[in-house]
Design a protein around this motif. Structure first.
Motif, PDB file in Angstrom:
ATOM      1  N   ALA A  81       1.128  -1.205  -0.372  1.00  0.00           N
ATOM      2  CA  ALA A  81       0.344  -0.343  -0.112  1.00  0.00           C
ATOM      3  C   ALA A  81       1.057   1.223  -0.129  1.00  0.00           C
ATOM      4  CB  ALA A  81      -1.001  -0.346   0.583  1.00  0.00           C
ATOM      5  N   TYR A 105       4.308  10.279   1.528  1.00  0.00           N
ATOM      6  CA  TYR A 105       3.790   9.753   0.992  1.00  0.00           C
ATOM      7  C   TYR A 105       4.739   8.328   1.708  1.00  0.00           C
ATOM      8  CZ  TYR A 105       7.639   8.497  -2.064  1.00  0.00           C
ATOM      9  OH  TYR A 105       9.089   7.902  -2.232  1.00  0.00           O
ATOM     10  N   ARG A 152      -0.592  11.821   1.984  1.00  0.00           N
ATOM     11  CA  ARG A 152      -1.117  12.943   2.262  1.00  0.00           C
ATOM     12  C   ARG A 152      -0.206  14.256   2.813  1.00  0.00           C
ATOM     13  NH1 ARG A 152      -4.175   9.469   5.915  1.00  0.00           N
ATOM     14  NH2 ARG A 152      -3.874   7.774   5.918  1.00  0.00           N
ATOM     15  N   THR A 167      -3.173   0.193  -3.892  1.00  0.00           N
ATOM     16  CA  THR A 167      -3.011  -0.863  -3.245  1.00  0.00           C
ATOM     17  C   THR A 167      -1.664  -1.537  -4.301  1.00  0.00           C
ATOM     18  OG1 THR A 167      -5.174  -1.616  -3.438  1.00  0.00           O
ATOM     19  CG2 THR A 167      -4.772  -0.417  -1.757  1.00  0.00           C
ATOM     20  N   CYS A 207       4.794   1.449  -9.565  1.00  0.00           N
ATOM     21  CA  CYS A 207       2.911   2.180  -8.626  1.00  0.00           C
ATOM     22  C   CYS A 207       2.549   3.030  -9.754  1.00  0.00           C
ATOM     23  CB  CYS A 207       3.730   3.181  -7.313  1.00  0.00           C
ATOM     24  SG  CYS A 207       4.484   2.004  -5.927  1.00  0.00           S
ATOM     25  N   THR A 245      -4.326   6.885  -2.894  1.00  0.00           N
ATOM     26  CA  THR A 245      -4.189   5.393  -2.079  1.00  0.00           C
ATOM     27  C   THR A 245      -4.067   4.544  -3.087  1.00  0.00           C
ATOM     28  OG1 THR A 245      -5.116   5.957   0.513  1.00  0.00           O
ATOM     29  CG2 THR A 245      -4.675   3.909  -0.665  1.00  0.00           C
ATOM     30  N   THR A 300      -6.409  11.699   6.435  1.00  0.00           N
ATOM     31  CA  THR A 300      -6.779  11.257   5.474  1.00  0.00           C
ATOM     32  C   THR A 300      -6.263  11.218   4.228  1.00  0.00           C
ATOM     33  OG1 THR A 300      -7.889  13.316   4.775  1.00  0.00           O
ATOM     34  CG2 THR A 300      -9.720  11.219   5.970  1.00  0.00           C
ATOM     35  N   ALA A 301      -5.353  10.131   3.578  1.00  0.00           N
ATOM     36  CA  ALA A 301      -4.916  10.827   2.182  1.00  0.00           C
ATOM     37  C   ALA A 301      -5.693  11.336   0.562  1.00  0.00           C
ATOM     38  CB  ALA A 301      -4.486   8.978   1.945  1.00  0.00           C
ATOM     39  N   GLN A 319       0.325   5.497   0.026  1.00  0.00           N
ATOM     40  CA  GLN A 319      -0.791   6.238   0.387  1.00  0.00           C
ATOM     41  C   GLN A 319       0.394   8.111   0.501  1.00  0.00           C
ATOM     42  OE1 GLN A 319      -2.721   5.764   4.194  1.00  0.00           O
ATOM     43  NE2 GLN A 319      -4.067   4.844   3.028  1.00  0.00           N
TER      44      GLN A 319
END
Length: 115
Positions: A37, A87, A41, A54, A70, A52, A48-49, A39
């Motif tokens: 994962a 991140y 932010r 995964t 990614c 995101t 909260t992100a 994220q």
């Protein structure tokens, strides 16, 4: 300990980044059965992100090479306001051991061309 890597996202463009999990001697770790994962932010403590990814949506794992590829789509990056973000990428082994593979900052540069 996580590697620190700072990078940039061009708002409105597809974003690709690949990380390889290696042993201290430089050989790749076999990550069969791992999950991942990533994220982004506004700060590490933000609730909260803004994005995101995964292994079921946006991260492709190649087990025998220890590779985590990614990808955020142009639609996803358009939704991120330009600025500086924090991140990290965490991976989880089949036994439940969580490792923060990489962390850093991401600068989102503003999009000029829009339709």
């Amino acid at each position: 300990m996580a590697v620190t890597y700072n990078t940039t996202i061009d708002q409105g463009a597809d974003w690709y980044i690949t990380f390889i999990y290696e042993n201290p001697n430089g050989t790749p770790v076999n990550v069969t059965g791992y999950t991942a994962a990533l994220q982004i932010r506004t700060s590490p403590l933000a609730k909260t992100a803004v994005l995101t990814l995964t292994n079921t949506s946006g991260i492709t794992i190649t087990a025998n090479t220890g590779t985590f590829a990614c990808h955020a789509t142009n639609v996803q990056t358009t939704a991120i306001t330009n600025g500086k973000y924090a991140y990290d990428l965490e991976i989880t082994s089949p036994g439940g051991v969580v490792t923060r593979l990489v962390q850093g900052t991401i600068e989102v540069t503003p999009q000029v061309t829009r339709t």
